[in-house]
Design an enzyme around this catalytic site. Structure first.
Site, short mmCIF file in Angstrom:
data_model
loop_
_atom_site.label_atom_id
_atom_site.label_comp_id
_atom_site.label_asym_id
_atom_site.label_seq_id
_atom_site.Cartn_x
_atom_site.Cartn_y
_atom_site.Cartn_z
N GLY A 105 53.84 2.30 33.71
CA GLY A 105 53.97 0.90 33.36
C GLY A 105 52.70 0.14 33.75
O GLY A 105 51.94 0.58 34.62
N CYS A 106 52.48 -1.00 33.12
CA CYS A 106 51.23 -1.74 33.36
C CYS A 106 51.17 -2.28 34.79
O CYS A 106 50.15 -2.15 35.47
CB CYS A 106 51.06 -2.85 32.34
#
Lengths: 339, 339, 339, 339
Positions: free
Chosen positions: C147-148
């Protein structure tokens, strides 16, 4: 002793409705009654208008004549096509101020061409700064609030119609709130931030005939309008660049000074100053500046307006004031929120 | 019959000065007197504040006691280090409201460490929503307006100081107007648009001791503050995310409800709603929401404020109202300009 | 002689898919094959990705195993819950790089708690800069792209886990593209411009357990994470402010220098420089800076990343390179597009 | 075997210089040599260009012929008035690509009127997509890179000059990076965010004669230009709305298709698609769309360009490629960074 005006807003979940309520909360003579919506009926207003804390406990009701009846003034902030039926049910004693397009165009042919369907008739046009319009609004029971682009474009060019040729070119940069809360991909923040784009190019925007109608009425001859709206990465504001061929060496500045000397909301800036949209943010002011391109003998007018305020909700309040005989500037300001 | 308060603004060319004038133009009891500046003295105010049309013909004067004297209230929106000398020359009958930092810190040591030079002494601290502060402001002749970050951080955490451990972590996202009109490359639009950046990291920002001072005073014990400000691409607004270890399972929400039940400007939002900075833009409101991270037993409070309004100029007006015995909310609003 | 890698992208109409294609168009060894979508199948890609001119004549196909089969690498940019079934149908000879969440968490319990439903199992985790991860990615046939927020938070704190106490606080300011093209009112440009807001407050964001998983794995003990994401008015970029109590006076900077000395994409900035998101826009770089708050003995790390690039699509390309034995940096850059 | 071109950039601290370096870092045949500046000489480049990590250890040198000599290509990104003297000292074997205005205008009278002082003479004009220009650039030792507005306006209108009357109206919305890093109050982020403003109104912008020169040259008759630039809240990008009276019912679209069929960087979009500036961000592409307003028989062309890329630095690289006989598209892309 003050009169208290009881108002209702139909379409209170949208941007125009929210701006109406923001302004009306600051109006000394207004009491806010019913607030209605379509698909959001039943919701807390706060869900849609988180900036309206004094109305935090209000709920949206259905948009019906029953709910709207019993107010002195009903503001309609609805998609076009709905206002005539509602207005009819409300009766002639209620002031109905329509922020939608239904009653702006005087020509039934224009209506059918640009909007489709049958024309609902025209109402007094809510741009009191145009010659002759203010009188028609005093005591009116029905008002058609102008479109945002027509407001700024018409005010930018009306004083010059006697000095220019018959065609004007308007390129107007607008914030995204003019498109409302429509859930379209091109209106997502990720798309609009950092980006500019034109739409309705080639004379396709519905505000084109309205601008032409206004300028032609002032001029007493047909003024053709080339109009291109451009979406810019800002929530509010329109900056219109309007130009036209000058007929001769008339004193353009004098014409504007004369036209707007006594207007409370339209300001020709001193020479050397240029309008910016944040200078009018949240206010009912229109800022104007004029220039003449001597090489081309062409007039260029730049005008800034807040599309939601003077461009929609502010004009609606101004018209309500005129309709009811209140001071025209009540609840309105020429002070923008900047920076 | 109403009293008319004659005010002056020193530093009228900057953002805080502009916001003061925007608010004071809407204050029912105020008449705007002298407007002063430093390097811009002699300019039309309009050059620096193009949104203040009602003052379009005003010129900026020099910032001297001679010019500022003769007003009931003098607002100082100056760089720190200037207010003590001016206040002294104005005399005790004039209410002096200082938007700068000079008189916020009570500890001379803190002053010297964080700002350098000698401490000018502390004035009544203009955050009436903190326990005990309102009384000190009623009738005050001198007021130190809090810093913008301390305002939002202190209000976000004060009700919880009895429930938390001794260290709080605040990360506050701010618009660029907090940095004023300084001509620095990193404040250029080209740099800030589309970009976020932190500054004063590692406890280096001068507002850190002020937040600690406020929370410690409320708690009656030292509260340590880890504070990081983050610049975001917006002109106005601060969103503070404030967290701290909870001591036990106390009812956090109840503490906030109780603390702010009667406050006109601080609003704990209904559950499920979260603050956004545009909801308070231009208003004097603080919007709050609280959550408990059950996995960590950690309190997280999110608060939104307009750094120029309640964060500076709005607080200054609120304090003037208290000082003069006017209604505390005069000229102020909890309605933001959104979208 | 060069190998040509034939790739497909499932979910090519979204932001992650668009960024994958932007990067892959510049990759020297890649040939772009099938592009698929769900509701947009049949559309010209240009309708959804107007910036990808070299693919202007491509049409989106249905997302089926039949369409995706026959490529060397298939990138999945789909909502979670879809990748396991597709990967199974593609067979083991195809490299599948999943930009979604399905295979990131190693704990089935965590999966069920945070995402619901049954865990699809974990895949090699695509953050090669974490200790031990790069080896697991070389030659991998399945990759779970992080995930970012976990990417930037884990890289910001991993070098310090031996020096800090067991709880970290992360407040990460993000652009709106992280939310994808979802048509939600709060993602409209009119709402996000000029506004900051927090969401998933109180430990409610699904990236929380992923950050904790990463840091705990590096530390060899449980690291608890207080994580608050904040939406800011920009399309791209995350600026994470990460802090934790230091155990003692260890040389923090040295730990970071050592950890990232040989990393091509993670850059500890020289002292005195601070990360900004526009400096990494469009690039695969992570910019870091560290500070110690001496008053609190607290480490504060600030890190910037482009959520769509190194935060998603860039990491996916980096992992493809590792999986296929290509140079890790092929098709990737550390040069941002600024201003 | 590849040739390696050694380049220098004078003015490497500014936006044009930074963009040149960003592009040249991705150019397969280029080695970056000296980087010079004026007042910033001695600084780390990173201080001014934090996005150029591969050059993080470079320092800016003084802008002198000594420093610039010994490179194959020297790019000048300087204020106007400086390039002639430097070029003379560099000798004829060095390719000098001037991003400034000095050598764009062919008329000495125009130069003196619009810029003042003596004309330094004209150089081959770096807009290869205009009829006849490409040939003049192949093998050139001196190149005058066009202004950003003239690039987009000329490309938008050149194919139509045979079909229109003698006057065109251009309103071009631009990001703020076009103004460079000048420390002016109106360029501060707080001022530009949320605001649009026009400047150089009434034919006062220096790019006006350059647009007229280009269109007149293509037309073989004088084309008069009404040009108004508008600043919008974005860092990069120009969206130009260009219109002109059509002479007759010529097939406008066909003229554009024909003109740009073989151009690698100028794209007429398919019907129904409209240019946006973020679609070309960071790329060398120009996106165009045309419409005819049938009511007015008026052509309206909308064009988008990145002012720093194809509008300045990208064009400079394109011209270097042509001058050196490299593939015209080397180091350049038509893929924008969006969203």
């Amino acid at each position: 002793m003050r009169m208290t005006v009881r108002i209702a807003v139909a379409g209170a979940s949208g941007y125009a409705g929210g701006e109406l309520l923001r302004l009306l909360l600051g109006h000394p003579d207004v009491e806010i009654g019913a607030l209605t919506a379509h698909s959001s009926a039943g919701d807390l207003l706060l869900k849609h208008q988180p900036h309206l804390l004094p109305l935090a406990d209000r709920r949206l009701q259905d948009t019906t004549a029953e709910v709207l009846r019993g107010h002195d003034v009903v503001f309609l902030a609805l998609p076009h096509g709905h206002s005539a039926a509602i207005a009819e049910q409300l009766g002639d004693d209620v002031v109905v101020v329509d922020c939608g397009a239904d009653h702006r165009l005087t020509s039934a042919d224009d209506w059918t061409r640009w909007y489709g369907g049958e024309h609902a008739g025209s109402w007094p046009y809510g741009l009191p700064e145009l010659p002759g319009q203010r009188d028609a609004l005093v005591g009116a029971r029905r008002v058609a609030v102008p479109g945002c682009y027509p407001t700024v474009s018409s005010l930018a060019l009306a004083p010059a119609v006697g000095l220019i040729e018959d065609e004007v070119v308007v390129v107007a940069v607008s914030g995204t709130s003019g498109a409302g809360k429509s859930l379209k991909p091109n209106l997502l923040g990720s798309e609009v931030m950092g980006s500019a784009s034109a739409y309705g190019v080639g004379g396709a925007h519905r505000h084109t005939p309205e601008i032409s109608q206004n300028l032609s009425a002032v001029a007493g001859r047909r003024i053709a309008v080339s109009f291109t709206p451009v979406l810019a990465p800002m929530s509010r504001g329109i900056l219109a660049t309007c130009s036209a061929q000058l007929k001769d060496g008339a004193d353009v500045r004098e014409a504007y000074e004369k036209a707007y000397a006594d207007e409370p909301f339209v300001h020709l800036l001193p020479e050397g100053f240029w309008p910016t949209t944040n200078a009018v943010l949240g206010s009912n002011a229109v800022q104007l500046q004029v220039a003449v391109d001597a090489d081309l003998n062409r007039l260029v007018v730049v005008a800034a307006v807040d599309n939601l305020a003077k461009g929609t909700a502010g004009a609606a309040v101004q018209c309500m004031n005129l309709a009811l005989g209140l001071p025209e500037t009540s609840g309105l300001s020429t002070v923008g929120v900047a920076p």
